[in-house]
Write an enzyme that holds these catalytic residues in place. Structure first.
Site, mmCIF file in Angstrom:
data_model
loop_
_atom_site.group_PDB
_atom_site.id
_atom_site.type_symbol
_atom_site.label_atom_id
_atom_site.label_comp_id
_atom_site.label_asym_id
_atom_site.label_seq_id
_atom_site.Cartn_x
_atom_site.Cartn_y
_atom_site.Cartn_z
ATOM 1 N N ASP A 1 4.081 7.175 9.594
ATOM 2 C CA ASP A 1 2.628 7.368 9.527
ATOM 3 C C ASP A 1 2.145 8.501 10.439
ATOM 4 O O ASP A 1 1.211 8.317 11.238
ATOM 5 C CB ASP A 1 1.890 6.065 9.903
ATOM 6 C CG ASP A 1 2.448 4.851 9.176
ATOM 7 O OD1 ASP A 1 2.827 4.994 7.994
ATOM 8 O OD2 ASP A 1 2.513 3.762 9.778
ATOM 9 N N GLU B 1 -4.198 4.713 0.740
ATOM 10 C CA GLU B 1 -4.318 4.408 2.172
ATOM 11 C C GLU B 1 -4.052 5.665 2.980
ATOM 12 O O GLU B 1 -3.943 6.762 2.429
ATOM 13 C CB GLU B 1 -3.342 3.287 2.542
ATOM 14 C CG GLU B 1 -1.923 3.561 2.104
ATOM 15 C CD GLU B 1 -1.006 2.338 2.185
ATOM 16 O OE1 GLU B 1 -1.468 1.249 2.533
ATOM 17 O OE2 GLU B 1 0.190 2.495 1.902
HETATM 18 C C1 6LW Z 1 0.767 1.864 7.200
HETATM 19 C C2 6LW Z 1 0.331 1.989 5.811
HETATM 20 C C3 6LW Z 1 1.475 1.435 5.068
HETATM 21 O O1 6LW Z 1 -0.280 1.567 8.039
HETATM 22 O O2 6LW Z 1 2.392 0.920 5.917
HETATM 23 O O3 6LW Z 1 2.148 0.583 3.062
HETATM 24 C C4 6LW Z 1 1.741 0.731 7.104
HETATM 25 N N1 6LW Z 1 1.493 1.360 3.822
HETATM 26 O O4 6LW Z 1 -0.049 3.267 5.455
HETATM 27 C C5 6LW Z 1 2.682 0.606 8.245
HETATM 28 O O5 6LW Z 1 3.421 1.788 8.453
#
Ligand code: 6LW
Length: 518
Positions: free
Chosen positions: A17, A188
């Site tokens: 991330d 996200e």
């Molecule tokens: C992160 C998100 C994700 O916050 O995994 O599935 C999480 N998506 O973007 C943890 O790395």
């Protein structure tokens, strides 16, 4: 101009991330740390190739409390930003997967990324992956994903923005959904950039596994509507299992003073095509072409293994690797004198709770950063009971780990015992404990070689003995830990671990560690 070459991943071992930021000639990357302290790892570079770890932002228990959080809960998806002489770091603290929908987001500030960072100020809890964007007009905006817990909705289903007042240090105005995402879904990891009269919204889509991708959308207005790039994903490895760098996604953009653009992104390197990524999700860098008024694009839309950079190489001096170095992390509770101290280069650790404890484990470890690496550590420990163990570990989470420990067994005396936990089931893969001299340090080694893990020991100045058990390193991976009921988001760590369930707080002393890669 001399050229540096970035060999991906630039941050090896668990560094997912990435949020990248440039201030003047300094580049910073913040990455997620989950149940490990310090919370939020920050790296610094002056050439985008050579990165040194500054440690982490959340170092005190007043800043982050990871006791009790589920495996792979804790600190997720930080975003580092800068405005008016102050660094801002926003992140999620995932307390429990059951309460996933209440994940609180926080902001901390500091005059320098090296800290000290302020105490956290809570923001909202309506979605994770927060990100702060400071607009040219002096206003700031907090972005995050939309978590929707209603039936049939994915956990992340769009991007929300709300104004953040820097003067008041709090959110103001109403939240608005600014992007619904594309059909790739799981929208996200938002990061916003302003360029040539457009707002460019970089998001992660497809989920953080093989289907991961970077989606860019743009709008003339900060609150949208955002139109996704008609060419599709800016970066993904979803169509090609043969690529070395898989899971390409969750990204943010940075420019150089000379006007070149780069993308820092999440990636995973499976041991076999679409197999297990023992090193976790790592950070890679890609060159981006971004013509004025056009879209930011990575060549071919796939991650390259090496990337030449128009910057003069500026390496950092080598870290000494001792226990006070920034590579070391503690599990769930911050490093503090009540359970660990460093004297003359030696680490003294008071035995903590059982391996399944999510409150006070005494575990100090570093990321495995290569599939061929080893950690060697001398341990001095005088157990009085089988409930006292201290040794070397290859650790993924409370359910999946290996431990070669000095302990005591009736009829054997002081001995070495190899324990394995596979989805919580304990075995002794090397069989009966091996007796060792009653006093004196024992050197222990954990060696990773692809999917194989071996433990060795040497007492006194004697020769090394490698235990016959060839262990499966593949269980130390997100792929193995993700089983539909829980998720794995970290990667393998190598370190030392002391357990004392007698209430006596037995102390183990670990000599100078040696971590090598081949
Ligand atoms: C992160 C998100 C994700 O916050 O995994 O599935 C999480 N998506 O973007 C943890 O790395």
């Amino acid at each position: 101009m001399p050229s540096a070459i970035a060999r991906n991943p630039v941050l090896r071992g668990s560094h997912p991330d990435p949020s990248i930021l440039r201030v003047g000639e300094d580049y910073y990357i913040a990455t997620s740390t989950f149940e490990w302290c310090p919370g939020v790892r920050i790296h610094h570079s002056r050439d985008l190739v050579n990165w040194r770890c500054l440690g982490g932002a959340l170092t005190r228990s007043e800043q982050v409390d990871l006791t009790g959080v589920p495996d792979s809960g804790g600190v997720w998806a930080p975003c580092l930003s800068y405005a008016d002489g102050l660094f801002y770091l926003v992140y999620s603290d995932v307390e429990s997967f059951g309460g996933f929908w209440d994940t609180p987001n926080f902001v901390v500030t500091a005059a320098s990324p090296e800290g000290p960072w302020s105490d956290p100020v809570p923001l909202h809890a309506r979605g994770f992956d927060p990100s702060l964007f400071h607009d040219d007009d002096g206003r700031s905006w907090l972005l995050s994903n939309r978590c929707d817990w209603r039936p049939g909705m994915p956990w992340a289903s769009g991007i929300i923005a709300q104004e953040y007042s820097r003067a008041e240090g709090k959110l103001i105005g109403a939240p608005e959904v600014i992007f619904e995402g594309t059909e790739a879904g799981y929208t996200e990891g938002p990061h916003l950039h302003r360029r040539d009269g457009w707002y460019y919204l970089v998001t992660a889509e497809g989920g953080t596994d093989w289907e991961h991708q970077v989606t860019v959308a743009r709008s003339r207005s900060i609150l949208g509507p955002y139109e996704p790039d008609p060419a599709g994903a800016a970066l993904t490895s979803r169509h090609d299992p043969a690529l070395l760098l898989q899971k390409a996604g969750h990204a943010s953009l940075v420019d150089t003073p000379g006007g070149d653009w780069f993308l820092a992104h999440l990636t995973g390197r499976p041991l076999t095509p679409r197999g297990r990524c023992v090193l976790g999700r790592e950070t890679a860098l890609q060159r981006v072409t971004w013509p004025a008024g056009g879209w930011p694009r990575v060549e071919g839309g796939v991650p390259a293994e090496t990337v030449p950079l128009p910057l003069e190489p500026r390496p950092w001096p080598q870290e000494d690797g001792g226990w006070t170095g920034t590579e070391w992390n503690t599990l769930r509770r911050p490093a503090s004198e009540d359970w660990m101290t460093v004297h003359d280069g030696r680490l003294r650790v008071r035995g903590g709770q059982s391996p399944w404890s999510r409150v006070r484990p005494s575990l100090v470890a570093r990321r495995a950063a290569s599939t061929r690496c080893s950690l060697t550590v001398p341990v001095d420990f005088s157990p009085e009971d089988f409930q006292q163990l201290a040794g070397i570990t290859a650790y993924y989470n409370t359910q999946n780990w290996y431990l070669l420990a000095v302990t005591r067994r009736e009829g054997v005396g002081r001995c070495l015992e190899l324990l394995a936990s596979d989805r919580g089931e304990i075995t002794a893969p090397a069989g009966a404990p091996v007796g060792v001299p009653e006093a004196g340090p024992i050197r222990l080694r954990a060696g990773l070689d692809g999917s194989e893990l071996r433990f060795s020991f040497s007492s006194g100045t004697g020769a090394w003995t490698t235990l016959p058990a060839v262990l499966d390193a593949g269980i130390l991976s997100d792929e193995y830990a993700t089983d539909g009921r829980s998720w794995g988001f970290t990667g393998a760590f190598l370190g030392v671990w002391a357990v004392d369930l007698t209430g006596g707080g037995a102390q183990a002393e670990f000599g100078i560690p040696s971590y090598t890669e081949s």
